[in-house]
Write an enzyme that holds these catalytic residues in place. Structure first.
Site, mmCIF file in Angstrom:
data_model
loop_
_atom_site.group_PDB
_atom_site.id
_atom_site.type_symbol
_atom_site.label_atom_id
_atom_site.label_comp_id
_atom_site.label_asym_id
_atom_site.label_seq_id
_atom_site.Cartn_x
_atom_site.Cartn_y
_atom_site.Cartn_z
ATOM 1 N N GLY A 117 84.144 20.775 44.251
ATOM 2 C CA GLY A 117 84.989 19.791 45.065
ATOM 3 C C GLY A 117 85.876 20.887 45.676
ATOM 4 O O GLY A 117 86.424 20.216 46.713
ATOM 5 N N GLY A 146 79.709 23.370 44.869
ATOM 6 C CA GLY A 146 78.540 23.295 46.000
ATOM 7 C C GLY A 146 78.803 23.748 47.449
ATOM 8 O O GLY A 146 78.710 24.966 47.657
ATOM 9 N N ARG A 147 79.812 22.778 47.998
ATOM 10 C CA ARG A 147 80.107 23.257 49.235
ATOM 11 C C ARG A 147 80.670 24.440 49.663
ATOM 12 O O ARG A 147 80.369 25.368 50.472
ATOM 13 C CB ARG A 147 81.084 22.220 49.625
ATOM 14 N N TYR A 201 80.357 10.158 57.370
ATOM 15 C CA TYR A 201 81.779 10.445 56.946
ATOM 16 C C TYR A 201 82.723 10.608 58.187
ATOM 17 O O TYR A 201 83.876 11.331 58.071
ATOM 18 C CB TYR A 201 82.087 11.546 55.701
ATOM 19 N N CYS A 254 68.354 6.067 68.060
ATOM 20 C CA CYS A 254 68.558 4.782 68.562
ATOM 21 C C CYS A 254 69.684 4.106 67.543
ATOM 22 O O CYS A 254 69.531 2.983 67.155
ATOM 23 C CB CYS A 254 67.732 3.848 68.816
ATOM 24 N N TYR A 308 75.143 19.959 52.080
ATOM 25 C CA TYR A 308 74.779 18.405 52.582
ATOM 26 C C TYR A 308 74.400 18.242 54.059
ATOM 27 O O TYR A 308 74.840 17.241 54.677
ATOM 28 C CB TYR A 308 76.266 17.663 52.352
HETATM 29 C C1 LIG Z 1 78.816 16.663 44.179
HETATM 30 C C2 LIG Z 1 79.365 17.313 42.940
HETATM 31 C C3 LIG Z 1 79.752 18.627 42.617
HETATM 32 C C4 LIG Z 1 79.651 19.510 43.825
HETATM 33 O O1 LIG Z 1 80.977 19.299 44.482
HETATM 34 P P1 LIG Z 1 81.207 20.272 45.932
HETATM 35 O O2 LIG Z 1 82.347 19.467 46.574
HETATM 36 O O3 LIG Z 1 79.999 20.389 46.667
HETATM 37 O O4 LIG Z 1 81.661 21.322 45.295
HETATM 38 C C5 LIG Z 1 79.946 19.053 41.433
HETATM 39 N N1 LIG Z 1 80.047 18.198 40.435
HETATM 40 C C6 LIG Z 1 79.632 17.237 40.567
HETATM 41 C C7 LIG Z 1 79.501 16.179 39.209
HETATM 42 C C8 LIG Z 1 79.292 16.380 41.616
HETATM 43 O O5 LIG Z 1 78.572 15.098 41.886
#
Ligand SMILES: *Cc1c(COP(=O)(O)O)cnc(C)c1O
Length: 419
Positions: free
Chosen positions: A240, A277-278, A318, A343, A372
């Site tokens: 997150g 992730g991000r 978003y 379109c 993403y």
């Molecule tokens: C999407 C997700 C993540 C990764 O979130 P980021 O914002 O990309 O770091 C981690 N854990 C769970 C359970 C998720 O759904």
């Protein structure tokens, strides 16, 4: 920090001039920098290492390309997967099964069984019935599933409503107040080894306070579970952390995140799991596009590019900001709207933004598109599925082909009875 920079007026990915990739692969195309991925993976690991024993599972949904996953596997990362498809990708990329965490609010029984067959390291259970099903399937297979219970701490991550996951009204996890009773019932089942709890309050979190608040609640839960006689060895803190999308965005650094985690969790005595992730892949990718037209508008011109919402959905989904830059900028700037060819009015990357002056035929990029991005691409409007390229120093490779509309159409058929 990333490895996309201008050299002699031309934007490069590491040592490769982007026009070279455009000439060979065409546009639109995602371009990833291996050096940036590696750097972010190491920075994040160093940051959380101050909190002690840890395991890092890259959130595959942010960028599931198997070459990207291979880079992270080589850095010792495991994977956080949310479907059987992502699980197969993580394994194909060389991640060890025991380093894989299976999250997701709607895992099917077939997916749970597949995870067990593969021997994955941890299931993150989202509801009691899922835990019961997992226990039953594991017992029938003569196995024990290692699992944690995902709790919903009812904390507002302060992020966009569509990427918030930790408020009571969100679909994820069990209410933290119900967790002790659910945990106790699941822990009593054969086939299930309940070793801890998990939390993930949302994505693109720009402030550490809600994360700290959520982790503190989880800490209280751990104390309560131990008092009830449960052995808690693992806590999964999710992902997150946000990344800067605008040049002047200031976000918490991984180091600040790691210090906060170390402070909040110092007495927990567990292995901490992380699911970034991000923060790992966001700034490691760009989407390169070519300007098709510059169309006069009533208020300001429209820059019509060959990338669209089907290639990069975040602005349409978003209202996300992606910085736009010419690959070979000239002198001036102008105020323009940046739009794609699809379109839909929502196929708009930016309205009224001051950008490099561009003309038809010019190459440009959307920055911070490594997370993403390609993974959300579709073929809407019968457009091709966007390709991906990985750069490493002065070499590069196409790591996902452009899938042409004819290939997609080949999977469709007209039944005889329509004739
Ligand atoms: C999407 C997700 C993540 C990764 O979130 P980021 O914002 O990309 O770091 C981690 N854990 C769970 C359970 C998720 O759904």
């Amino acid at each position: 920090m990333d490895h996309f920079a201008y050299r002699n007026g031309v934007l490069h990915a590491e040592d490769v001039p982007l026009p070279v990739i455009a000439a060979e692969v065409g546009t639109p195309v995602y371009v990833y920098s291996k050096a940036t991925l590696v750097r972010h993976a190491r920075v994040f690991r160093e940051a959380v290492a101050v909190a002690g024993r840890h395991h890092i599972a890259f959130a595959v949904k942010s960028n599931p390309n198997i070459a990207v996953l291979r880079v992270l596997a080589r850095e010792g990362y495991g994977a956080d997967v949310v479907s059987g498809g992502e699980l197969d990708r993580a394994l194909a990329a060389g991640m060890a099964a025991e380093d894989i965490v299976f999250s997701g609010v709607g895992k099917t029984e077939a997916e749970l069984a597949h995870g067990l067959e593969c021997g994955i390291g941890q299931f993150n259970i989202e509801l009691e019935a899922e835990g019961a099903a997992l226990a039953r399937i594991a017992s029938a297979m003569g196995k024990t599933a290692t699992a944690v219970l995902r709790v919903n701490p009812d904390v507002d991550a302060g992020t966009h409503a569509k990427i918030s996951t930790g408020k009571a009204e969100n679909k994820f996890g069990v209410p933290i107040g119900d967790a002790p009773a659910i945990f106790a019932r699941l822990a009593a089942l054969d086939g299930l080894n309940m070793r801890g709890v998990a939390v993930h309050i949302g994505s693109m979190v720009a402030d550490l306070d809600p994360l700290a608040a959520a982790f503190e609640r989880v800490g209280e839960l751990v104390t309560e579970l131990r008092a009830a006689g449960h052995t808690i060895t693992h806590v999964d803190l999710g992902g997150g952390i946000g990344v800067p999308y605008r040049p002047h965005d200031r976000l918490p650094t991984p180091a600040q995140y790691g210090e906060m985690v170390a402070r909040v969790t110092k007495d927990w005595g567990v292995t901490l799991m992380f699911e970034p992730g991000r923060v790992i892949c966001g700034n490691a990718g760009i989407l390169m596009t070519r300007v098709i037209w510059v169309k006069p508008g009533v208020v300001r011109p429209f820059v019509v590019v060959d990338a669209a919402m089907n290639d990069l959905a975040r602005p349409a989904l978003y209202e996300a900001y992606h910085h736009f830059q010419a690959v070979e900028p000239g002198e001036g700037t102008f105020d323009a709207n940046i739009v794609g060819p699809v379109c839909e009015s929502t196929d708009t990357f930016a309205m009224g933004r001051t950008i490099d002056l561009v003309e038809p035929g010019d190459l440009a990029v959307f920055r911070t598109a490594g997370a993403y991005g390609a993974t959300m691409a579709s073929t809407y409007n019968s457009r091709a599925l966007v390709p991906e390229v990985l750069v490493d120093g002065d070499r590069y490779a196409v790591v996902a082909d452009r899938i042409l509309p004819a290939t997609i159409m080949a999977a469709e058929r007209v039944p005889d009875w329509l004739d």
